[in-house]
Design an enzyme around this catalytic site. Structure first.
Site, PDB file in Angstrom:
ATOM      1  N   GLN A  82       0.825  -1.224   0.000  1.00  0.00           N
ATOM      2  CA  GLN A  82       0.000   0.000   0.000  1.00  0.00           C
ATOM      3  C   GLN A  82       0.855   1.268   0.000  1.00  0.00           C
ATOM      4  O   GLN A  82       0.447   2.303   0.538  1.00  0.00           O
ATOM      5  CB  GLN A  82      -0.951  -0.009   1.199  1.00  0.00           C
ATOM      6  CG  GLN A  82      -2.153  -0.907   1.016  1.00  0.00           C
ATOM      7  CD  GLN A  82      -3.047  -0.448  -0.139  1.00  0.00           C
ATOM      8  OE1 GLN A  82      -3.127   0.725  -0.470  1.00  0.00           O
ATOM      9  NE2 GLN A  82      -3.723  -1.410  -0.766  1.00  0.00           N
ATOM     10  N   SER A  83       2.019   1.214  -0.606  1.00  0.00           N
ATOM     11  CA  SER A  83       2.919   2.368  -0.602  1.00  0.00           C
ATOM     12  C   SER A  83       2.337   3.560  -1.361  1.00  0.00           C
ATOM     13  O   SER A  83       1.921   3.440  -2.513  1.00  0.00           O
ATOM     14  CB  SER A  83       4.247   1.967  -1.239  1.00  0.00           C
ATOM     15  OG  SER A  83       5.024   3.107  -1.535  1.00  0.00           O
ATOM     16  N   ASN A  84       2.364   4.717  -0.709  1.00  0.00           N
ATOM     17  CA  ASN A  84       1.989   5.959  -1.390  1.00  0.00           C
ATOM     18  C   ASN A  84       3.110   6.433  -2.322  1.00  0.00           C
ATOM     19  O   ASN A  84       2.855   7.069  -3.341  1.00  0.00           O
ATOM     20  CB  ASN A  84       1.700   7.061  -0.366  1.00  0.00           C
ATOM     21  CG  ASN A  84       0.555   6.693   0.554  1.00  0.00           C
ATOM     22  OD1 ASN A  84      -0.543   6.420   0.088  1.00  0.00           O
ATOM     23  ND2 ASN A  84       0.815   6.652   1.853  1.00  0.00           N
TER      24      ASN A  84
END
Ligand SMILES: *Cc1c(COP(=O)(O)O)cnc(C)c1O
Length: 339
Positions: A82-84
């Site tokens: 879920q890396s931005n």
């Protein structure tokens, strides 16, 4: 202010792909502040605008600028599922005419179906990024190496890859975006009372180190406290100190920040990176229900949870405090079944 000019001149040596909508607003939190017994403000870096905004837009301006300078045709990046950072890199690559390959790491144990498919992962797919997976989440060097190996294979096939690494053995280009943010903040608040403290998330430490560095380099002494979102206080403090020295080296400066000036707090981190706890749930609800402001489970929710714990312990009583919002809201949708 000649000190500001000198720093601005140094930053001009680095190519930049302009994408952030800045300056971002700085505004009071008129409900949450009194609730917590302090004078609370927010720097809205969730409103950097591009591709749902957040702190990574400011950071990526420098990476994508370098990629363009090297005439890259594909950007490679590694991060949590879920890396931005990954989502924003994919969007910036597209905006500036490049492809993107993302390597998603197993950093959060017990990941749910939503975590693997919704939120940032959905956006990565819509951006047309090619996606590979990496089986471990706590080995930055190995993750970077896997990315470099992939880049080598691409080069052999005639591509021009540009790799954005996570590890600390590469220059902290992203932190330059937060030096610029420090200058922006100083200009924005020049005519106001100084803040007693800035509170910001501290993960890779590009944001924390760049902000602290930028402020001190122009003689602004506002204390900056990093709330740990990735590792415990001792490790994170060392990480920030190291990155600050790396910025010194990158800009040809020395001793800009004293080690004693690096403040961290890890009281809201447990049980670990990307894992919700009750304090964070409470902070996400409070921000939404008292201010109509959304926080995310991995970063800004934990930062606000840390701020609330510090307020409740009395250590911020009556103070003028700035919560530096760093974005991340797409992550909310990956945690819908846990909120
Ligand atoms: C990455 C991220 C952070 C942490 O920033 P670093 O520069 O990696 O320390 C904080 N908040 C959000 C929303 C992020 O995506």
């Amino acid at each position: 202010m000649p000190r500001t000019d000198g720093l601005k001149t140094k930053l001009e040596d680095f190519p930049r792909a302009v994408a952030a909508h800045v300056p971002t607003p700085l505004e009071p939190l008129r409900n949450l502040g009194p609730d917590l017994g302090l004078s609370l403000f927010v720097k809205r870096d969730d409103c950097t605008g591009f591709a749902f905004g957040g702190n990574k837009v400011r950071q990526l301006e420098y990476y994508i600028g370098e990629a363009q300078n090297e005439r890259a045709d594909i950007v490679l990046i590694t991060g949590a599922i879920q890396s931005n950072f990954v989502r924003t890199a994919a969007a910036m690559a597209r905006r500036f005419g490049m492809d993107c390959h993302v390597q998603l790491e197993e950093r959060v144990s017990g990941a749910t179906e939503l975590y693997r498919t919704n939120g940032n992962v959905l956006l990565d797919r819509l951006l047309g990024a090619t996606i590979s997976t990496f089986p471990v989440g706590e080995d930055e060097a190995a993750a970077d190496k896997a990315l470099y190996d992939r880049a080598d294979r691409m080069r052999e096939a005639g591509r021009r890859p540009y790799v954005i690494t996570l590890g600390t053995d590469h220059p902290p280009l992203g932190a330059l975006g937060y030096i610029r943010a420090a200058l922006e903040f100083a200009e924005q608040t020049a005519d106001e009372d100084p803040f007693d403290e800035i509170i910001v998330g501290s993960g890779s430490a590009s944001t924390h180190s760049g902000l602290l560095f930028g402020l001190r380099a122009i003689g602004n002494a506002t204390p900056v406290r990093g709330i740990c979102v990735r590792r415990g206080a001792a490790l994170q403090k060392a990480r920030v100190e190291g990155r600050v020295r790396d910025i010194d080296a990158l800009l040809g400066m020395a001793g800009t920040v004293d080690d004693g000036d690096v403040r961290v707090f890890d009281g809201s981190l447990a049980p670990g990176y990307g894992k919700l706890n009750d304090d964070t749930r409470r902070a996400i609800s409070a921000a939404a229900q008292r201010e109509g402001m959304f926080l995310d489970p991995t970063y800004t929710g934990k930062v606000m949870a840390g701020l609330m714990l510090l307020a409740e312990s009395g250590s911020l009583a009556g103070k003028r405090v700035l919560f530096w919002h760093t974005g991340g809201q797409p992550g909310l949708f990956a945690y819908a079944d846990q909120l």
